[in-house]
Design an enzyme around this catalytic site. Structure first.
Site, PDB file in Angstrom:
ATOM      1  N   HIS A  11       4.508  -6.162   3.527  1.00 20.12           N
ATOM      2  CA  HIS A  11       3.705  -6.942   4.849  1.00 20.12           C
ATOM      3  C   HIS A  11       4.901  -8.071   4.944  1.00 20.12           C
ATOM      4  O   HIS A  11       5.254  -8.538   6.289  1.00 20.12           O
ATOM      5  CB  HIS A  11       2.934  -7.735   4.418  1.00 20.12           C
ATOM      6  CG  HIS A  11       1.209  -6.612   3.545  1.00 20.12           C
ATOM      7  ND1 HIS A  11       1.290  -5.790   3.943  1.00 20.12           N
ATOM      8  CD2 HIS A  11       1.265  -6.668   2.237  1.00 20.12           C
ATOM      9  CE1 HIS A  11       0.611  -4.818   2.621  1.00 20.12           C
ATOM     10  NE2 HIS A  11      -0.048  -5.999   2.080  1.00 20.12           N
ATOM     11  N   ASP A  63       5.871  -1.215  -2.994  1.00 21.72           N
ATOM     12  CA  ASP A  63       6.752  -1.574  -4.057  1.00 21.72           C
ATOM     13  C   ASP A  63       5.700  -0.956  -5.153  1.00 21.72           C
ATOM     14  O   ASP A  63       5.473  -0.255  -5.790  1.00 21.72           O
ATOM     15  CB  ASP A  63       6.248  -3.118  -5.117  1.00 21.72           C
ATOM     16  CG  ASP A  63       5.493  -4.152  -4.054  1.00 21.72           C
ATOM     17  OD1 ASP A  63       4.982  -3.082  -3.103  1.00 21.72           O
ATOM     18  OD2 ASP A  63       5.372  -4.962  -3.722  1.00 21.72           O
TER      19      ASP A  63
END
Length: 488
Positions: free
Chosen positions: A82, A239
């Site tokens: 993000h 991730d």
């Protein structure tokens, strides 16, 4: 024997891990990075710090295993999702990156939904300040000169790729967290882009996480002592998708619970799952034709770190957990423990509320640091149980669940989580390596070092934590009180 490098751009550090063809960890490296909080709700980092930290982490790997490093054939990248990195037409950074846990752009979230009436269905996700798209609206409103100069928007691992290769590329799993992607079709959505004043020209190219995205530049290869080699860099992944690849959570129903800065419950699916009204994240996986559902508690291990700081025990988190365990060893004290609402940086699932705050409830004079530590561990577990409820509502609860992340080092916390969630939790070998290990596996796939089935196998299980029915019943009663704290 060839080797493969995984690099993960985390929130608190950049990690690197070197694997051989048998996926044995040969060397590891890590370098811390600082989070900047210049104003309330703000959370930023200097992208050049990612590059600096990555160079240090890789240099540690290289120094630890110089001959193995020379056999490098593939690199995979992973990173925090993000976070918006804005570059001008020359590739220079225009401002500090606005991170995933930044809460400044609540107004812009509402504005996106106003601009696209079917936004939730189109994006398969709700808007929230952590995502990338509202950050750019904030920049357009408050820093128009920077917005006008923005030629590319990159996510953290993709900025690192740019520095390694000179190319602007991202993968599907990471890009799914921008609110600019058609997640079902795995391509940029022009209507979503237009709603934020963006265009495809400002986006990186897209590849699957296991595909070749670019090759290590000659300059970096020379810097690393690899001047004569052409080294493929995989698309990589966000991730959490990378962590899933690392533990073999790639089949439908395979899940994991990550205890890092944030807490994540993740489940791999063979279809797009969507429940945006309850803040379920429906994203692409890092492998082709796979998706995943994900729920997030913004404060997990970071809540324990915070408690360590304010009680002057940040140097001994293990000791802090031991104090919690000692406190809770007495059933009467445990049932009368304070409750903790872990919303130190707002909350994502299920509330999507950047202004939510943390608090202790039920404190009494007899409560010591151990009582507070127990309340924090339990409160994070309760927050993750909220997320599990959302996955169940979407018919996407995990059929199997592994533990990853730094917090998973604590057997006591793992057992408490199993009791609260009512799930069997498996601790795999190498759980602490997480996303960097998965990134290295993606590097293997991009370099042609095996099939998905062969490379993304599940690891050996170090320990299994089964829920205890009696403790689960007691904790369910405490959770009812916990649920009332946010409503109040």
């Amino acid at each position: 024997m060839a080797t493969f490098l995984g690099i993960d751009v985390g929130t608190s550090s950049v990690k690197a891990v070197l694997l051989d063809e048998e996926q044995t960890v040969i060397a590891e490296g890590s370098s811390p990075i600082e989070v900047l909080r210049p104003r309330p709700l703000w959370s930023e980092q200097d992208p050049d710090e990612w590059w600096r930290a990555a160079q240090i982490a890789v240099s540690q790997v290289r120094a630890s295993a110089p001959q193995d490093f020379l056999r490098l054939e593939g690199i995979g990248l992973s990173g925090q999702q993000h976070s918006a990195t804005l570059l001008d037409r020359h590739g220079s950074v225009l401002r500090p990156a606005i991170l995933w846990n930044d809460g400044r752009c609540g107004k812009e979230c509402a504005e996106l939904i106003e601009r696209v009436p079917n936004f939730l269905q189109r994006a398969s996700n709700t808007t929230m300040p952590g995502f990338t798209a509202p950050k750019l609206l904030w920049v357009a409103r408050h820093q128009p000169e920077i917005f006008a100069a923005t030629a590319k928007v990159l996510l953290p691992k993709d900025y690192l790729r740019y520095r390694l290769t000179g190319d602007y590329v991202s993968d599907m799993s990471d890009s799914a967290g921008t609110l600019w992607l058609d997640i079902g079709r795995r391509t940029w959505d022009d209507i979503l882009l237009q709603a934020g004043g963006m265009t495809r020209a400002q986006m990186p190219d897209l590849v699957e996480g296991s595909e070749v995205s670019a090759y290590l530049s000659k300059d970096v290869a020379a810097l690393w002592g690899l001047a004569d080699k052409r080294i493929a860099i995989a698309g990589g992944g966000g991730d959490n998708a990378s962590s899933a690849v690392g533990i073999g959570a790639v089949g439908s129903g395979d899940g994991f619970l990550s205890l890092g800065t944030s807490g994540v419950l993740f489940v791999s699916t063979d279809r797009l799952v969507s429940l945006p009204e309850r803040t379920l994240h429906g994203f692409c996986h890092a492998l082709p034709q796979r998706w995943h559902g994900m729920v997030v508690a913004l404060s997990a291990a970071s809540a324990l770190s915070w408690l360590g700081t304010v009680t002057f025990q940040a140097h001994d988190i293990v000791g802090l957990i031991k104090k919690a365990e000692n406190f809770a060893s007495d059933a009467g004290r445990r049932e009368a423990a304070p409750l903790f609402l872990p919303y130190l940086t707002g909350e994502r699932t299920p509330h999507n509320d950047p202004n939510a705050t943390a608090k202790f409830d039920g404190l009494r004079a007899e409560h010591d640091v151990g009582a507070l530590a127990y309340a924090v561990l339990e409160g994070v577990a309760f927050a993750l149980a909220d997320g599990l409820d959302v996955l169940k509502a979407a018919n996407a609860a995990p059929r199997s669940c592994m533990l990853v992340g730094g917090g998973s080092r604590s057997a006591y916390w793992n057992a408490l989580l199993a009791d609260v969630l009512g799930l069997s939790l498996d601790l795999p070998e190498g759980a602490e390596i997480g996303a960097a290990f998965g990134a290295a596996r993606l590097g293997m796939l991009a370099a042609g070092a095996g099939t998905v089935e062969a490379v993304c196998r599940k690891p050996a299980i170090r320990a299994c934590f089964e829920p205890d029915a009696e403790r689960t019943t007691v904790l369910a009663k405490r959770r009812e009180r916990y649920l009332g704290m946010y409503r109040a």
